[in-house]
Design a protein around this motif. Sequence first.
Motif, PDB file in Angstrom:
ATOM      1  N   HIS A 196       3.844  33.452   2.248  1.00 30.75           N
ATOM      2  CA  HIS A 196       4.651  32.665   3.649  1.00 30.75           C
ATOM      3  C   HIS A 196       4.328  31.889   4.621  1.00 30.75           C
ATOM      4  O   HIS A 196       4.832  32.157   5.378  1.00 30.75           O
ATOM      5  N   ALA A 197       3.045  31.320   4.582  1.00 24.77           N
ATOM      6  CA  ALA A 197       1.971  30.514   5.467  1.00 24.77           C
ATOM      7  C   ALA A 197       3.184  29.363   5.678  1.00 24.77           C
ATOM      8  O   ALA A 197       3.514  29.203   6.436  1.00 24.77           O
ATOM      9  N   ALA A 198       3.427  28.485   4.548  1.00 25.75           N
ATOM     10  CA  ALA A 198       3.924  27.599   4.585  1.00 25.75           C
ATOM     11  C   ALA A 198       5.359  27.797   5.163  1.00 25.75           C
ATOM     12  O   ALA A 198       6.255  26.943   6.183  1.00 25.75           O
ATOM     13  N   GLY A 199       6.079  28.773   4.424  1.00 23.73           N
ATOM     14  CA  GLY A 199       7.344  29.885   4.588  1.00 23.73           C
ATOM     15  C   GLY A 199       7.729  29.387   6.018  1.00 23.73           C
ATOM     16  O   GLY A 199       9.053  29.715   6.653  1.00 23.73           O
ATOM     17  N   TYR A 200       6.413  30.270   7.098  1.00 29.54           N
ATOM     18  CA  TYR A 200       6.919  30.729   8.059  1.00 29.54           C
ATOM     19  C   TYR A 200       6.696  29.569   9.486  1.00 29.54           C
ATOM     20  O   TYR A 200       7.288  29.401  10.115  1.00 29.54           O
ATOM     21  N   ILE A 201       6.175  28.186   9.049  1.00 25.93           N
ATOM     22  CA  ILE A 201       5.949  27.565   9.373  1.00 25.93           C
ATOM     23  C   ILE A 201       7.115  26.024   9.469  1.00 25.93           C
ATOM     24  O   ILE A 201       7.705  25.944  10.271  1.00 25.93           O
ATOM     25  N   VAL A 202       7.892  26.248   8.594  1.00 25.03           N
ATOM     26  CA  VAL A 202       9.350  25.491   8.132  1.00 25.03           C
ATOM     27  C   VAL A 202       9.858  26.126   8.148  1.00 25.03           C
ATOM     28  O   VAL A 202      10.482  25.355   9.901  1.00 25.03           O
ATOM     29  N   VAL A 203      10.860  27.456   8.718  1.00 24.56           N
ATOM     30  CA  VAL A 203      11.085  28.443  10.014  1.00 24.56           C
ATOM     31  C   VAL A 203      10.960  27.804  11.144  1.00 24.56           C
ATOM     32  O   VAL A 203      12.084  27.890  11.974  1.00 24.56           O
ATOM     33  N   LEU A 230       3.474  37.386  12.747  1.00 18.75           N
ATOM     34  CA  LEU A 230       3.149  37.465  11.147  1.00 18.75           C
ATOM     35  C   LEU A 230       2.070  37.153  11.624  1.00 18.75           C
ATOM     36  O   LEU A 230       2.045  36.546  12.750  1.00 18.75           O
ATOM     37  N   ASP A 231       0.499  37.959  11.448  1.00 20.87           N
ATOM     38  CA  ASP A 231      -0.325  36.976  11.870  1.00 20.87           C
ATOM     39  C   ASP A 231      -1.427  37.126  10.032  1.00 20.87           C
ATOM     40  O   ASP A 231      -1.904  37.611   9.651  1.00 20.87           O
ATOM     41  N   PHE A 232      -1.923  35.425  10.275  1.00 20.37           N
ATOM     42  CA  PHE A 232      -2.380  35.076   9.434  1.00 20.37           C
ATOM     43  C   PHE A 232      -4.057  35.009   9.339  1.00 20.37           C
ATOM     44  O   PHE A 232      -4.213  34.455   8.272  1.00 20.37           O
ATOM     45  N   SER A 233      -4.274  35.490   9.943  1.00 20.91           N
ATOM     46  CA  SER A 233      -5.599  35.401  10.233  1.00 20.91           C
ATOM     47  C   SER A 233      -7.051  36.544   9.763  1.00 20.91           C
ATOM     48  O   SER A 233      -8.133  36.905  10.252  1.00 20.91           O
ATOM     49  N   LYS A 234      -6.130  37.049   8.934  1.00 20.98           N
ATOM     50  CA  LYS A 234      -7.359  38.228   8.457  1.00 20.98           C
ATOM     51  C   LYS A 234      -7.291  38.523   7.049  1.00 20.98           C
ATOM     52  O   LYS A 234      -8.140  39.982   6.578  1.00 20.98           O
ATOM     53  N   GLY A 235      -7.504  37.334   6.717  1.00 14.84           N
ATOM     54  CA  GLY A 235      -7.643  37.068   5.310  1.00 14.84           C
ATOM     55  C   GLY A 235      -7.089  36.795   4.365  1.00 14.84           C
ATOM     56  O   GLY A 235      -5.656  36.382   4.631  1.00 14.84           O
ATOM     57  N   ARG A 236      -6.623  37.503   2.963  1.00 15.40           N
ATOM     58  CA  ARG A 236      -5.954  36.972   1.915  1.00 15.40           C
ATOM     59  C   ARG A 236      -4.666  37.640   2.539  1.00 15.40           C
ATOM     60  O   ARG A 236      -3.765  37.498   1.971  1.00 15.40           O
ATOM     61  N   TYR A 237      -4.354  38.809   2.801  1.00 22.05           N
ATOM     62  CA  TYR A 237      -3.799  39.636   3.119  1.00 22.05           C
ATOM     63  C   TYR A 237      -2.907  39.917   4.601  1.00 22.05           C
ATOM     64  O   TYR A 237      -3.630  39.138   5.157  1.00 22.05           O
ATOM     65  N   LEU A 238      -1.519  39.940   4.496  1.00 23.72           N
ATOM     66  CA  LEU A 238      -0.706  39.960   5.897  1.00 23.72           C
ATOM     67  C   LEU A 238      -0.647  41.486   6.209  1.00 23.72           C
ATOM     68  O   LEU A 238      -1.483  42.344   5.312  1.00 23.72           O
ATOM     69  N   ASP A 239      -1.589  42.036   7.255  1.00 27.27           N
ATOM     70  CA  ASP A 239      -1.318  43.648   7.562  1.00 27.27           C
ATOM     71  C   ASP A 239      -0.267  43.712   8.143  1.00 27.27           C
ATOM     72  O   ASP A 239      -0.508  43.094   9.485  1.00 27.27           O
ATOM     73  N   LEU A 240       1.111  44.276   8.220  1.00 30.98           N
ATOM     74  CA  LEU A 240       1.930  43.873   9.096  1.00 30.98           C
ATOM     75  C   LEU A 240       2.384  45.599   8.627  1.00 30.98           C
ATOM     76  O   LEU A 240       2.492  45.720   7.641  1.00 30.98           O
ATOM     77  N   ASP A 241       3.831  45.449   9.899  1.00 26.59           N
ATOM     78  CA  ASP A 241       4.740  47.069   8.908  1.00 26.59           C
ATOM     79  C   ASP A 241       5.787  46.688   8.217  1.00 26.59           C
ATOM     80  O   ASP A 241       6.788  46.450   8.792  1.00 26.59           O
ATOM     81  N   THR A 242       6.180  47.497   7.719  1.00 24.95           N
ATOM     82  CA  THR A 242       6.645  47.926   6.401  1.00 24.95           C
ATOM     83  C   THR A 242       7.817  46.404   6.229  1.00 24.95           C
ATOM     84  O   THR A 242       8.093  46.654   4.657  1.00 24.95           O
ATOM     85  N   GLY A 243       8.381  45.193   6.714  1.00 22.60           N
ATOM     86  CA  GLY A 243       8.064  44.686   5.940  1.00 22.60           C
ATOM     87  C   GLY A 243       8.790  42.874   6.886  1.00 22.60           C
ATOM     88  O   GLY A 243       7.959  43.593   8.123  1.00 22.60           O
ATOM     89  N   ILE A 244       9.253  42.284   6.239  1.00 23.54           N
ATOM     90  CA  ILE A 244       9.659  40.546   7.022  1.00 23.54           C
ATOM     91  C   ILE A 244      11.173  40.148   7.215  1.00 23.54           C
ATOM     92  O   ILE A 244      11.556  40.669   6.320  1.00 23.54           O
ATOM     93  N   ILE A 245      11.212  40.102   8.987  1.00 25.78           N
ATOM     94  CA  ILE A 245      12.570  39.942   8.377  1.00 25.78           C
ATOM     95  C   ILE A 245      12.460  38.076   9.639  1.00 25.78           C
ATOM     96  O   ILE A 245      11.813  38.484  10.140  1.00 25.78           O
ATOM     97  N   VAL A 246      13.753  37.439   9.075  1.00 24.74           N
ATOM     98  CA  VAL A 246      13.423  36.108  10.162  1.00 24.74           C
ATOM     99  C   VAL A 246      15.066  35.847  10.306  1.00 24.74           C
ATOM    100  O   VAL A 246      15.995  36.083   9.357  1.00 24.74           O
ATOM    101  N   VAL A 286      -1.070  29.361  11.108  1.00 25.33           N
ATOM    102  CA  VAL A 286      -0.771  28.146  10.779  1.00 25.33           C
ATOM    103  C   VAL A 286       0.187  26.973  11.389  1.00 25.33           C
ATOM    104  O   VAL A 286       0.496  27.164  12.265  1.00 25.33           O
ATOM    105  N   VAL A 287      -0.903  25.379  10.925  1.00 25.70           N
ATOM    106  CA  VAL A 287      -1.171  24.635  11.658  1.00 25.70           C
ATOM    107  C   VAL A 287       0.424  24.021  11.099  1.00 25.70           C
ATOM    108  O   VAL A 287       0.761  22.690  11.613  1.00 25.70           O
ATOM    109  N   LEU A 288       0.184  23.714   9.865  1.00 24.89           N
ATOM    110  CA  LEU A 288       1.509  22.895   9.487  1.00 24.89           C
ATOM    111  C   LEU A 288       2.154  23.278   7.843  1.00 24.89           C
ATOM    112  O   LEU A 288       1.080  24.470   7.211  1.00 24.89           O
ATOM    113  N   GLY A 289       2.960  23.007   7.284  1.00 24.18           N
ATOM    114  CA  GLY A 289       3.764  23.692   5.813  1.00 24.18           C
ATOM    115  C   GLY A 289       4.423  22.618   5.058  1.00 24.18           C
ATOM    116  O   GLY A 289       5.267  22.322   5.992  1.00 24.18           O
TER     117      GLY A 289
END
Length: 406
Positions: A343-350, A365-381, A215-218
Amino acid sequence: MASSVTALARLIYLPPSTISNPRPFLSPKLFFTLKSSYSPIVSSSISSSLNSSIPMSYDKQLAAAKKAAALAARLCQNVQKGLLQSDVQSKSDRSPVTVADYGSQVLVSFVLQKELPDQAFSLVAEEDSGDLRKEESRETLERLTKLVNDTIANDGSYKVPPLSEGDILTIIDSGMSEGGPNGQHWVLDPIDGTKGFLRGDQYAIALGLLDEGKVVLGVLSCPNLPLESIASQHQSAVNRAAAGCLFSAQLSCGTYMESLDGSPPVKVHVSNTENPEEASFFESYEAAHSSHSLSGSIAKKLGVKAPPVRIDSQAKYGALSRGDGAIYLRFPNKGYREKIWDHAAGYIVVAEAGGVASDAAGKPLDFSKGRYLDLDTGIIVTNRKLMPALLKAVQDSLKEEVLPSL
Ligand SMILES: Nc1ncnc2c1ncn2[C@@H]1O[C@H](COP(=O)(O)OS(=O)(=O)O)[C@@H](OP(=O)(O)O)[C@H]1O
Ligand SMILES: [Mg+2]
Ligand SMILES: [Mg+2]
Ligand SMILES: [Mg+2]
């Protein structure tokens, strides 16, 4: 390569030291002006020698993204003011979608293509035209077409003949890209927090840009988010305050906030607190989207004293980026697959405001896998200082609690 830079240096009278070490002399902006003004051979060799040292500039794309998200917000605000029951439909997964979700998607896609006519266009977006093409959606499509055309005409920036219903359906489906690790892809949630939008609460138009999977801008356009901090405010007070925030971030350039009606941007930063007792945390308003009990137990383990601030959508990332709270916890039911547009825009804003987002195992978070995020259990920020303690509290709480299955 050296000779191309030498030739360019002569053309623009760069001092000889620049040839061996161009970095301190060329700002990203100057570099890109030069890159686009000189021959492709010269520019590509300059590009390959400097790519490693000078960050890419996305100024043009950021300006277009801000314009697109602000115009889409105008349409959404008009719809929210006079929301009719017929504006709401149910998608196949039974989640709600409104004329405003579709209208916002059309406007963002339209503005990006008008503002950046020379760039290849790829858009990963939430909505598609499938339901709108059904006979029972005839009136909705008619109303949507009028809403979009009225918004474009009232704005006055684009002198174009009115869009037809067919144009509207085609533009919605320009969002069907799969994204991925190569090239540039826009990522759009035309209304994030549709349930909040329907309640008259928080929602966001969330637009990001991926370049080679990063993600390079949001941009987050949050029409109902107060300009003042919402830390520990009740929803009713939040609803009464002066509102309308536009957050924008570009890689290595920081995060800015301005009002949707045009105040100058101010740089924002996440909370600096290291003390969990001073930290408050955000979570989804909808308990079905994120386990409130798990967040509660994590917050307790960490020593957080304040009650959770529950608001809809990526407005949470925006509020976190300016330090309204220090932590965002998101734990969907087991089996739920997070989409990149949530999450993409929010991720870079934070991230550009000094924060950090990861999955529950601490992986970025890995945004390179297509339309879904492939992640373990939850997101923490949170901020960088609190992350180690937060991760430990998350791991300990997860061992104790089993998330329900879908
Ligand atoms: N079951 C479930 N679990 C987790 N997440 C879900 C689920 N269902 C939906 N969604 C997604 O949540 C998006 C809304 O974001 P939030 O959860 O932050 O908002 S809310 O506070 O709950 O309203 C929402 O985004 P929009 O569809 O754009 O509104 C969804 O993508
Ligand atoms: Mg949705
Ligand atoms: Mg969403
Ligand atoms: Mg949405």
